[in-house]
Design an enzyme around this catalytic site. Structure first.
Site: not given
Ligand code: AGP
Length: 608
Positions: A2, A27, A74, A100-101, A481, A485, A488, A504, A603
């Site tokens: 949020c 966010r 959210w 928010n929370g 990574e 990516k 995502e 394996h 985010k």
């Molecule tokens: C990254 O592309 C992601 N959106 C997600 O994995 C992110 O890295 C993860 O939620 C951790 O966030 P932070 O680094 O703000 O703790």
């Protein structure tokens, strides 16, 4: 997660709230709303969907007034819907709240309020807040909010307005971010700094249980007992441009291109030739470093993937055993820790709930915690013993890119700092690595100039449903990574494997046309990697490889290859991840995906 914005001033609140909410879109959200007070009347407009929906409603029925609060939601409790959107109000429609929370004891509070005759119209935990405030309201909104938060368990940043005290806004936080922007005769509150940057660079970073009361008379900061507190003003040095797209089609592409600068900035004043590494906000002593029995690196998602590199380089350079943990798993496995155990948490936002839980557990066991974070004043930076900021600047795209490479730089800095203190490397060896690190920004620029092979490859393969990423050692860390990516932002399923592990099991999946992205940047194990690639190619896999310049022999075994500039083996992840970020980006573009706001993702994940 949020986003909250609030305004008290002389301008029309509506447009300021919408503009602020737009800056917080990164966010992640599923609905939006505003509450504005005009001539003692409180009006709320809110709806499910993007901000454009809310704007359309406000265009049809404009809300006038100079005091207001806004929210992007959210969903956690209750599906995305108009009713579940914020702001929530009391039954009389005189008190409005954005939150928010998560209110953990909301069921109990809801039942308690219902027994007193309060009626609920949403499925949210948040709706208990305006009713509680209503219950405690006796002519003083500040007093009512203070009493209300004593009943709330969980995390919150809330902002409250009431038509009974029409020039006033009250806000408070606990375990959810909240800042106050200080303008000239006008004030803002927000979940994050970009929301106010167009108006002011002077902000207060609220701590847990600190209240802000804003009215036409000015601003007051209060502690939980209602006593006035003084706070230092934080001057934001980011230029407003840095929070905008700056000519690129997407924030993600812009942020990928900002990486050379982000790498340079993160090394500034820390990696200086001929000088020992000193780190401003890290106070761990030489003796404490020497006595470390173990380091835990704990993080989520991309930050975890940076931790994979961290484990490798800290063990290699500083000879301290490192365990790596996914934050959401950490506290459920009764980790062995004491005062000689160090935890390093990595978090772009510094607000990730899972990571914060791990941090708090480590502290409760007497262990020291270093936070590697990108956000000054974030929860991680405040609660850890030591902080190493990654100077990536605000990262807006949900998919992390520049934060990741700066997290890698932070891992090298910490590894070298420990190696220097433990004397596991000679002065000359440390200097050699520092020289190689200082070349990284330039090498990153080089990679960014060479996008064509990646673009061509994505044009030919974007319709595939599955892909594999493989590598050995640090290349495997980068494969993780690259795979994250791709998932995502392009929604293509992919898995990352250590190349030697394929035989394996996963090799059973190789058939004609299977797409494999292979990283072969590590000179020391290059030949082994080529053997693994051949095993896959003979089974029909189309291998797209990344190899250091000069290794043209790989061309015989692969479908396509991109050469990347030669760097020291341990530093290769900083460079080799860039074409993988571009690969994910162009796959997503080919598929027409919403690159900056991928579905279902937020985010900053501030709930466990
Ligand atoms: C990254 O592309 C992601 N959106 C997600 O994995 C992110 O890295 C993860 O939620 C951790 O966030 P932070 O680094 O703000 O703790």
């Amino acid at each position: 997660m949020c986003g909250i914005v609030g305004y008290v001033g002389k301008k029309q609140a509506s447009s300021i709230l919408i503009e602020g909410l737009r800056k917080l879109e990164y966010r992640g959200y599923d609905s939006a709303g505003v509450a504005i007070i005009d001539n003692g009347v409180l009006s709320v407009t809110k709806c499910k969907g993007r901000l454009a929906n809310l704007e359309a409603q406000l265009l049809e029925e404009p809300l006038k007034g100079n005091v207001g609060i806004g929210h992007t939601r959210w969903a956690t409790h209750g599906k995305p819907s108009d009713e579940n959107s914020h702001p929530h109000t009391n039954e009389k429609g005189t008190i409005s709240v954005v939150h928010n929370g998560i209110i953990e004891n909301y069921i109990h509070l809801r039942e308690w309020l219902m027994a007193k005759g309060y009626k609920f119209i949403s499925e949210t935990d948040s709706e208990v807040i305006p009713h509680l405030i209503d219950f405690y309201y006796d002519g003083d909104i500040v007093d009512a909010v203070m009493k209300t938060v004593t009943k709330m368990e969980g995390s919150y940043a809330i902002a409250v307005v009431t038509s009974n005290e029409p020039d006033k806004l009250v806000a408070v936080r606990k375990d959810s971010p909240l800042i106050v922007g200080l303008g000239k005769d006008e004030f803002y509150i927000a979940s994050d700094i970009p929301a106010v940057l167009n108006h002011t660079r002077e902000v207060y970073l609220l701590e847990d249980k600190e209240f802000v009361v804003i009215s036409n008379d000015g601003i007051k900061l209060l502690d939980a007992e209602g006593k006035t507190i003084n706070k230092e003003i934080f001057h934001v040095t980011w230029d407003a441009e840095a929070a905008e797209k700056g000519g690129y089609e997407h924030f993600m592409l812009k942020e990928i291109h900002e990486q050379p600068k982000a790498i340079r900035d993160t090394m500034t004043s820390r990696i200086v030739l001929g000088e020992p590494i000193t780190l401003d906000d890290i106070n761990i002593t030489k003796d404490q470093i020497k006595n470390l029995n173990k380091i835990y690196i704990v993080a989520c998602g991309t930050a975890y993937n940076a931790g994979v590199v961290g484990k490798y380089v800290i063990e290699k350079l500083a000879r301290i055993p490192v365990e790596l943990d996914i934050a959401s798993e950490f506290k459920y496995r009764d980790p062995i820790m004491d005062k000689n155990t160090l935890m390093i948490v990595i978090s772009q936002s510094g607000e990730t709930a899972d990571t914060m839980s791990a941090l708090r557990l480590a502290k409760s066991k007497g262990s020291r915690v270093i936070a590697v974070t990108n956000v000054v004043g974030s929860a991680a930076s405040r609660e850890a013993d030591d902080v190493l900021y990654t100077w990536a600047g605000p990262e807006i795209a949900v998919a992390s890119t520049k934060a990741y490479v700066t997290q890698l730089i932070a891992m090298y800095i910490i590894a070298l700092f420990f190696a220097q203190n433990k004397e596991t490397l000679s002065h000359e060896e440390i200097e050699e690595i520092k020289i190689a690190m200082m070349e990284l920004p330039e090498k990153a620029e080089e990679v960014l100039k060479n996008k064509e092979t990646v673009q061509k490859f994505t044009a030919k393969t974007y319709m595939h449903k599955d892909m594999f990423f493989i590598g050995r050692g640090l290349d495997y860390a980068v494969a993780l990574e690259g795979s994250l990516k791709l998932k995502e932002i392009s929604y293509i399923h992919s898995d990352a494997y250590p190349a030697g592990e394929l035989k394996h099991g996963p090799i059973a999946l190789m058939e004609d046309g299977t797409i494999v992205i292979a990283l072969a940047t590590q000179e020391a194990i290059f030949d082994k990697m080529v053997s693994n690639i051949k095993e896959l190619a003979t089974r029909g896999a189309k291998v797209f490889a990344f190899a250091p310049e000069g290794h043209t022999e790989i061309e015989k075994s692969v479908f396509s290859v991109t050469y990347i500039p030669k760097v020291m083996d341990i530093l290769a992840p900083v460079i080799s991840v860039i074409p993988l970020q571009l690969l994910a980006y162009y796959m997503a573009i080919q598929k027409g995906c919403d690159v900056d706001k991928p579905r279902n993702l937020a985010k900053s994940v501030t709930v466990e």
